[in-house]
Design an enzyme around this catalytic site. Structure first.
Site, short mmCIF file in Angstrom:
data_model
loop_
_atom_site.label_atom_id
_atom_site.label_comp_id
_atom_site.label_asym_id
_atom_site.label_seq_id
_atom_site.Cartn_x
_atom_site.Cartn_y
_atom_site.Cartn_z
N PHE A 240 -16.31 -18.36 79.94
CA PHE A 240 -16.94 -17.02 80.21
C PHE A 240 -16.63 -16.21 79.16
O PHE A 240 -15.80 -14.93 79.29
CB PHE A 240 -15.95 -16.57 81.53
N HIS A 241 -16.84 -16.21 77.90
CA HIS A 241 -16.64 -15.44 76.86
C HIS A 241 -17.92 -15.32 76.10
O HIS A 241 -17.93 -15.33 74.69
CB HIS A 241 -15.62 -15.78 75.66
N PRO A 242 -19.14 -14.96 76.80
CA PRO A 242 -20.42 -14.77 76.00
C PRO A 242 -20.42 -13.67 75.13
O PRO A 242 -20.12 -12.56 75.64
CB PRO A 242 -21.30 -15.16 77.05
#
Length: 300
Positions: A240-242
């Site tokens: 969840f680090h886009p």
């Protein structure tokens, strides 16, 4: 850019901007909204029948994220959250502990601990992050394993692989196509494999070894680099680090203004040229605070 249109109770509503529009949709929705509005690669817009307002080929490109792979371990002592959740009395005690003292497992949202490590000698900085989670479950948000267990996971820090985010139709209600393109480079593959080996080494070393009953998954069947890589492809997922789908220098300028369109600024993780080494929360806050300073200085 002069207005934003949205739907309320099924009706189209238009809000006009007094000075400028700030787009903060994130690495997925910011490029989606730009393409729906006619800003993006000409071929993609024309394919979906969207009039081209500004041909910006890099919108939605260069997506980066931290790839994340978990390993699962049986614990030889009944001290994990798995054990608490298997007992009605212990669950009640956990809730009471938080209610009265604000302590205990309910104060931890995700991982209990983390470490930044070098997966091999000769590196000038860590290239992987390791996570320790005091419960285990086959699926995020799913039912915990019935045995005492914990999770150790790894993600790469200096990512090379690039993906994309693009619309699949002109319908704003349809989610975009997200292509992470994980493990596209030899370096990315090597770091993940070596990082998983580091986890196994740690769990087989005191004092961690004193809590390990056995390696639940992947287990001893995985030994070679090719087997570890197959495990990565089978079990890997987003952490969840886009970032980077409206990168500074290609889509926005140094003041976060959209190139080629006036009165439109993008303020979110999509403007980062590359994903940071580690969690992106602090970096996103820094981008937002810098943007606030830019808006104030220009309004004067």
């Amino acid at each position: 850019a002069i207005a934003v249109q949205y739907r309320r109770d099924g009706q189209a509503v238009t809000e006009k901007a007094a000075k400028e529009i700030i787009l903060a949709g994130g690495a997925f929705n910011s490029p989606q909204l730009l393409e729906l509005s006619g800003v993006g690669r000409r071929a993609i817009l024309e394919r979906h029948g969207i009039p081209v307002v500004h041909d910006s080929p890099q919108v939605g490109e260069l997506l980066q994220d931290h790839f994340y792979v978990r390993t699962f371990w049986r614990c030889c002592k009944p001290i994990t959250v798995n054990d608490v959740m298997s007992s009605l009395w212990r669950k009640a005690g956990m809730g009471l502990e938080y209610l009265l003292h604000k302590t205990g497992p309910l104060t931890v949202s995700a991982g209990h601990a983390a470490a930044f490590v070098r997966t091999r000698s000769g590196l000038d900085r860590p290239d992987a992050q390791i996570y320790f989670i005091n419960f285990s479950t086959a699926k995020r948000g799913g039912v915990l394993h019935p045995h005492s267990g914990f999770t150790c996971a790894v993600s790469q820090l200096q990512v090379e692989s690039r993906g994309s985010v693009h619309i699949r139709s002109a319908d704003p209600g349809e989610p975009p196509a997200i292509r992470y393109n994980y493990l596209a480079t030899e370096s990315d593959r090597r770091v993940m494999v070596e990082g998983l080996k580091v986890i196994r080494k740690i769990c087989h070393t005191p004092p961690m070894r004193d809590y390990v009953a056995d390696e639940y998954l992947p287990g001893e069947r995985v030994q070679s680099d090719d087997e570890w890589l197959d495990y990565c492809r089978e079990m890997g997922e987003t952490v969840f680090h886009p970032t980077s789908t409206c990168s500074m220098g290609t889509v926005v300028d140094e003041r976060l203004r959209l190139k080629g369109i006036s009165s439109l600024r993008i303020v979110d993780a999509s403007v980062m040229p590359a994903v940071p080494s580690g969690n992106i929360n602090a970096a996103v806050i820094a981008v937002a605070e810098k943007a606030a300073d830019l808006v104030r200085s220009e309004s004067r």
